[in-house]
Design a protein around this motif. Structure first.
Motif, mmCIF file in Angstrom:
data_model
loop_
_atom_site.group_PDB
_atom_site.id
_atom_site.type_symbol
_atom_site.label_atom_id
_atom_site.label_comp_id
_atom_site.label_asym_id
_atom_site.label_seq_id
_atom_site.Cartn_x
_atom_site.Cartn_y
_atom_site.Cartn_z
ATOM 1 N N UNK A 12 1.164 10.845 -3.262
ATOM 2 C CA UNK A 12 2.149 9.810 -3.621
ATOM 3 C C UNK A 12 1.494 8.427 -3.673
ATOM 4 N N UNK A 13 0.153 8.407 -3.658
ATOM 5 C CA UNK A 13 -0.644 7.175 -3.763
ATOM 6 C C UNK A 13 -0.502 6.235 -2.580
ATOM 7 N N UNK A 14 -0.295 6.790 -1.398
ATOM 8 C CA UNK A 14 -0.323 5.983 -0.180
ATOM 9 C C UNK A 14 -1.733 6.080 0.411
ATOM 10 N N UNK A 15 -2.185 4.999 1.015
ATOM 11 C CA UNK A 15 -3.485 5.008 1.697
ATOM 12 C C UNK A 15 -3.325 5.734 3.029
ATOM 13 N N UNK A 16 -4.092 6.789 3.195
ATOM 14 C CA UNK A 16 -4.014 7.594 4.417
ATOM 15 C C UNK A 16 -5.412 7.719 4.994
ATOM 16 N N UNK A 17 -5.535 7.392 6.276
ATOM 17 C CA UNK A 17 -6.806 7.526 6.974
ATOM 18 C C UNK A 17 -6.565 8.197 8.311
ATOM 19 N N UNK A 69 -2.759 8.194 17.904
ATOM 20 C CA UNK A 69 -1.970 8.420 16.688
ATOM 21 C C UNK A 69 -2.736 9.432 15.854
ATOM 22 N N UNK A 70 -2.051 10.080 14.916
ATOM 23 C CA UNK A 70 -2.723 11.081 14.082
ATOM 24 C C UNK A 70 -3.290 10.480 12.801
ATOM 25 N N UNK A 71 -2.533 9.611 12.160
ATOM 26 C CA UNK A 71 -2.934 9.054 10.866
ATOM 27 C C UNK A 71 -2.636 7.560 10.823
ATOM 28 N N UNK A 72 -3.350 6.893 9.935
ATOM 29 C CA UNK A 72 -3.031 5.512 9.589
ATOM 30 C C UNK A 72 -2.534 5.578 8.145
ATOM 31 N N UNK A 73 -1.261 5.299 7.943
ATOM 32 C CA UNK A 73 -0.667 5.355 6.607
ATOM 33 C C UNK A 73 -0.269 3.938 6.229
ATOM 34 N N UNK A 74 -0.923 3.435 5.184
ATOM 35 C CA UNK A 74 -0.669 2.064 4.714
ATOM 36 C C UNK A 74 -0.718 1.072 5.877
ATOM 37 N N UNK A 75 -1.701 1.241 6.747
ATOM 38 C CA UNK A 75 -1.928 0.320 7.855
ATOM 39 C C UNK A 75 -1.052 0.538 9.077
ATOM 40 N N UNK A 76 -0.172 1.514 9.041
ATOM 41 C CA UNK A 76 0.705 1.791 10.181
ATOM 42 C C UNK A 76 0.217 3.027 10.921
ATOM 43 N N UNK A 95 7.520 4.558 0.820
ATOM 44 C CA UNK A 95 7.031 3.776 -0.321
ATOM 45 C C UNK A 95 7.210 2.273 -0.107
ATOM 46 N N UNK A 96 8.082 1.900 0.802
ATOM 47 C CA UNK A 96 8.233 0.468 1.147
ATOM 48 C C UNK A 96 7.009 -0.044 1.898
ATOM 49 N N UNK A 97 6.215 0.881 2.451
ATOM 50 C CA UNK A 97 4.998 0.486 3.155
ATOM 51 C C UNK A 97 3.872 0.161 2.206
ATOM 52 N N UNK A 98 3.979 0.650 0.962
ATOM 53 C CA UNK A 98 2.889 0.506 0.000
ATOM 54 C C UNK A 98 2.571 -0.956 -0.239
ATOM 55 N N UNK A 99 1.286 -1.265 -0.177
ATOM 56 C CA UNK A 99 0.856 -2.648 -0.327
ATOM 57 C C UNK A 99 0.754 -3.032 -1.786
#
Length: 193
Positions: free
Chosen positions: A74-79, A86-93, A189-193
């Motif tokens: 869905x084109x979110x940044x996931x790290x 925490x398990x993941x960093x999704x759009x900086x969260x 999707x509101x998190x998307x930068x």
């Protein structure tokens, strides 16, 4: 002289159980088998069926991978999180992922919810032919889960919590957090930068 060739036994020639206690245990196991196989019957031909055979620790990792893959698609940044809080960093969260397959009771049970360093929890539940997700703020978890629904009794009851509910009957406080994947996506999707 050649070495003799050994052929495996034919299935019909399986060894018989002779120990009476093992016979008794095998009889009990046979009587239980139908109960457990019927629980999985509604998963037949499901793309998620294979997950049921994995141990719970692996299921958690699979849930994390499903969430990461879905968010990335869905084109979110996931790290990956730099720590185990925490398990993941999704759009900086910072996001803690909790995963459940559908229980025989018709509900999801999300376990091992802890008070760790994350901003949101993403609960992913999969049914045989459907999936659900909720994006829950840490504040909302404090209000309804952490400190309220201990998973274990005794001293350990204060560090892990759980949330269990019917797929069609989530608690009222959870409804604004998602439900269908599309509803959870509207939040993410509101998190998307």
């Amino acid at each position: 002289m050649r070495n003799p060739i050994y052929f495996p036994k034919v299935v019909n020639e399986m060894p018989k159980i002779t120990d009476p206690d093992v016979v008794l245990l095998a009889t009990i196991a046979a009587s239980l088998k139908g109960d457990y196989l019927s629980q999985r019957a509604h998963w037949t031909d499901s793309p998620f069926e294979w997950i049921l055979s994995c141990p719970s620790r692996q299921r958690g990792k699979i849930g994390e991978q499903l969430v990461a893959g879905w968010c990335a698609a869905k084109n979110l940044n996931v790290n990956r999180s730099p720590d185990s809080e925490a398990d993941k960093i999704i759009e900086g969260r910072r996001v803690e992922v909790k995963f459940s397959t559908l229980w025989q009771s018709g509900g999801y049970t999300f376990q091992q919810i802890r008070d760790q360093n994350y901003d949101f929890a993403l609960f992913l539940g999969v049914s045989p032919f459907d999936a659900h997700a909720w994006v829950i703020s840490k504040a909302l978890l404090y209000k309804h889960v952490i400190g309220h629904t201990p998973q274990h009794r005794g001293a350990k009851g204060t560090d892990t919590f759980w949330l269990s509910f019917g797929v069609t009957e989530p608690p009222d406080w959870l409804k604004p957090c998602g439900g269908k994947l599309g509803q959870a996506w509207e939040i993410l999707k509101k998190w998307k930068r």
